[in-house]
Design a protein around this motif. Structure first.
Motif, PDB file in Angstrom:
ATOM      1  N   LEU A  33      36.792  30.241  63.683  1.00  0.00           N
ATOM      2  CA  LEU A  33      36.720  29.692  65.038  1.00  0.00           C
ATOM      3  C   LEU A  33      36.062  28.317  65.076  1.00  0.00           C
ATOM      4  CD1 LEU A  33      35.676  32.879  67.048  1.00  0.00           C
ATOM      5  CD2 LEU A  33      37.962  31.908  66.752  1.00  0.00           C
ATOM      6  N   GLU A  68      39.355  37.756  67.791  1.00  0.00           N
ATOM      7  CA  GLU A  68      40.756  37.549  67.384  1.00  0.00           C
ATOM      8  C   GLU A  68      41.540  36.872  68.511  1.00  0.00           C
ATOM      9  OE1 GLU A  68      44.634  40.181  66.089  1.00  0.00           O
ATOM     10  OE2 GLU A  68      42.642  41.003  65.717  1.00  0.00           O
ATOM     11  N   GLY A  71      40.504  33.327  68.769  1.00  0.00           N
ATOM     12  CA  GLY A  71      41.131  32.553  67.702  1.00  0.00           C
ATOM     13  C   GLY A  71      42.540  32.124  68.072  1.00  0.00           C
ATOM     14  N   ASP A  75      43.950  28.259  68.735  1.00  0.00           N
ATOM     15  CA  ASP A  75      44.939  27.804  67.755  1.00  0.00           C
ATOM     16  C   ASP A  75      46.225  27.416  68.478  1.00  0.00           C
ATOM     17  OD1 ASP A  75      46.714  27.376  65.692  1.00  0.00           O
ATOM     18  OD2 ASP A  75      46.508  29.374  64.817  1.00  0.00           O
TER      19      ASP A  75
END
Length: 134
Positions: A33, A68, A71, A75
């Protein structure tokens, strides 16, 4: 350190400002991260972009996202990004509805004169959907 340095903050300074243990920042780095720069002594140096990412992580965690999901949020090339974000929006909507229902029940409980609040028909209406499962 000069104020023109693009990576002016150490891990300790960042942790203190965000009221986080340094190991949390290191963990977020280990899961991808954060990617702080390193100085010549290999110490982490956080610039403005990393500071913004930490703020996004904190806000997202407070809203119920797991690391998650965060992330994926961070992204921009993630293939499933929109699906994860739409699922999070649906979860937020569900939780906000539950919070609103709980608020209404609590407000009623404050005003209600029933000694045992669970015997009050209006209070029970606040859990009617849950009781319908039986």
């Amino acid at each position: 350190m000069k104020s023109s340095d693009p990576h002016p903050w150490s891990v300790g300074e960042v942790a203190e400002r965000f009221d986080l243990p340094t190991n949390v920042l290191r963990h977020w780095e280990s899961v991808g991260l954060l990617k702080p720069a390193r100085d010549s002594a290999d110490r982490r140096r956080y610039g403005e972009d990393e500071i913004v990412r930490i703020a996004v992580i904190q806000r997202s965690k407070a809203a119920g996202m797991n690391l998650e999901q965060i992330g994926v949020l961070l992204d921009d090339s993630s293939r499933g990004r929109h699906e994860v974000l739409y699922a999070h929006l649906a979860d937020l909507d569900r939780r906000m509805l539950e919070m609103q229902r709980s608020k209404e029940m609590t407000e009623h409980a404050v005003r209600c004169r029933a000694h045992d609040i669970t015997t009050c028909p209006q209070f029970r209406a606040g859990v009617a959907d849950v009781l319908a499962r039986f």
